[in-house]
Design a protein around this motif. Structure first.
Motif, short mmCIF file in Angstrom:
data_model
loop_
_atom_site.label_atom_id
_atom_site.label_comp_id
_atom_site.label_asym_id
_atom_site.label_seq_id
_atom_site.Cartn_x
_atom_site.Cartn_y
_atom_site.Cartn_z
N VAL A 43 0.84 -1.21 0.00
CA VAL A 43 0.00 0.00 0.00
C VAL A 43 0.86 1.25 0.00
O VAL A 43 0.65 2.18 -0.79
CB VAL A 43 -0.98 0.00 1.20
N LEU A 44 1.86 1.29 0.87
CA LEU A 44 2.68 2.48 1.00
C LEU A 44 3.57 2.72 -0.22
O LEU A 44 3.95 3.85 -0.50
CB LEU A 44 3.52 2.42 2.27
N LEU A 45 3.88 1.66 -0.95
CA LEU A 45 4.67 1.83 -2.17
C LEU A 45 3.78 2.13 -3.38
O LEU A 45 4.27 2.27 -4.48
CB LEU A 45 5.54 0.60 -2.44
N ALA A 129 -3.32 11.40 5.95
CA ALA A 129 -3.65 11.57 4.53
C ALA A 129 -2.73 12.59 3.89
O ALA A 129 -2.27 12.41 2.75
CB ALA A 129 -5.11 11.97 4.38
N THR A 130 -2.43 13.66 4.60
CA THR A 130 -1.52 14.68 4.09
C THR A 130 -0.13 14.10 3.88
O THR A 130 0.51 14.34 2.85
CB THR A 130 -1.46 15.88 5.07
N LEU A 131 0.34 13.33 4.84
CA LEU A 131 1.65 12.69 4.74
C LEU A 131 1.70 11.75 3.54
O LEU A 131 2.65 11.75 2.76
CB LEU A 131 1.98 11.95 6.04
N VAL A 132 0.67 10.95 3.38
CA VAL A 132 0.65 9.99 2.28
C VAL A 132 0.60 10.72 0.94
O VAL A 132 1.27 10.33 -0.01
CB VAL A 132 -0.52 9.00 2.45
N ARG A 182 9.92 16.86 3.69
CA ARG A 182 9.69 18.02 4.57
C ARG A 182 9.24 19.22 3.75
O ARG A 182 8.32 19.94 4.13
CB ARG A 182 10.96 18.38 5.34
N GLY A 183 9.88 19.45 2.61
CA GLY A 183 9.50 20.56 1.74
C GLY A 183 8.07 20.42 1.24
O GLY A 183 7.30 21.40 1.23
N LEU A 184 7.69 19.21 0.84
CA LEU A 184 6.31 18.98 0.37
C LEU A 184 5.31 19.19 1.50
O LEU A 184 4.23 19.76 1.28
CB LEU A 184 6.17 17.57 -0.20
#
Length: 193
Positions: A43-45, A129-132, A182-184
């Motif tokens: 999922v994470l990939l 959700a933001t992190l993903v 971090r920038g994103l």
């Protein structure tokens, strides 16, 4: 009065040895033990809604290739490398399929072909959700190293094994990928307050 000894769980190496000898139950125990990590990896990939297919294919390939497992790394990291490869294969086939869809839409703009929504409600919560979302904006290799090191909590050695990269590449790519992430996330925070 007899006292029964508690059953000692078998470690992965013992289960692999038994599975190589034809013990299907041993491989089933390996599958049960690692399914959560394997699913999370897919999922994470980026496997999204196709994660089940990717992990099923990975477990089948893992079983068929048990003879190639040399024990130089943990069985888990070896299996996660197979999952990563299956997820890459999925991306390639998805890209080919999406190209066909785009050509079909261009040829017939009135068609009912809808946009493919790959990921639904797998991860809950606005911050996650933001992190993903930010993670998915990273280039594939950056995403892979971040997922291995921080989402799957793999050691540096396990990440080297899973991704098949030199140790220096894992270290440098982790550092650069974290800076990009971090920038994103900073951009996302500015955008949504």
């Amino acid at each position: 009065m007899s006292v029964t000894q508690p059953e000692v769980p078998l470690d992965d190496e013992e289960l692999v040895t038994r599975a190589r000898a034809g013990d299907l139950e041993a491989y089933e125990r390996l599958v049960a033990r690692h399914t959560a990590a394997v699913y999370r990896t897919a999922v994470l990939l980026g496997a999204g809604s196709d994660a089940e297919d990717a992990i099923q294919e990975a477990f089948v390939k893992g079983y068929r290739n048990l003879s190639r497992y040399r024990g130089e790394s943990s069985f888990r990291s070896w299996l996660l490398a197979i999952v990563a490869n299956e997820t890459r294969n999925l991306h390639r086939s998805r890209n080919r399929r999406d190209g066909l869809v785009l050509r079909a839409v261009a040829a017939n703009p009135q068609s009912d072909i809808a946009e493919d929504v790959a990921v639904g409600g797998v991860l809950a919560g606005e911050r996650r959700a933001t992190l993903v979302r930010a993670l998915r904006l990273l280039p594939v290799k950056d995403r892979e190293v971040i997922v291995c090191r921080f989402f799957l909590d793999l050691s540096e050695d396990e990440t080297v094994t899973m991704l098949g990269w030199p140790r220096g590449t894992v270290k440098s790519r982790t550092s650069r990928a974290l800076a990009k992430l971090r920038g994103l996330l900073d951009l996302e925070e500015v955008r949504h307050g």
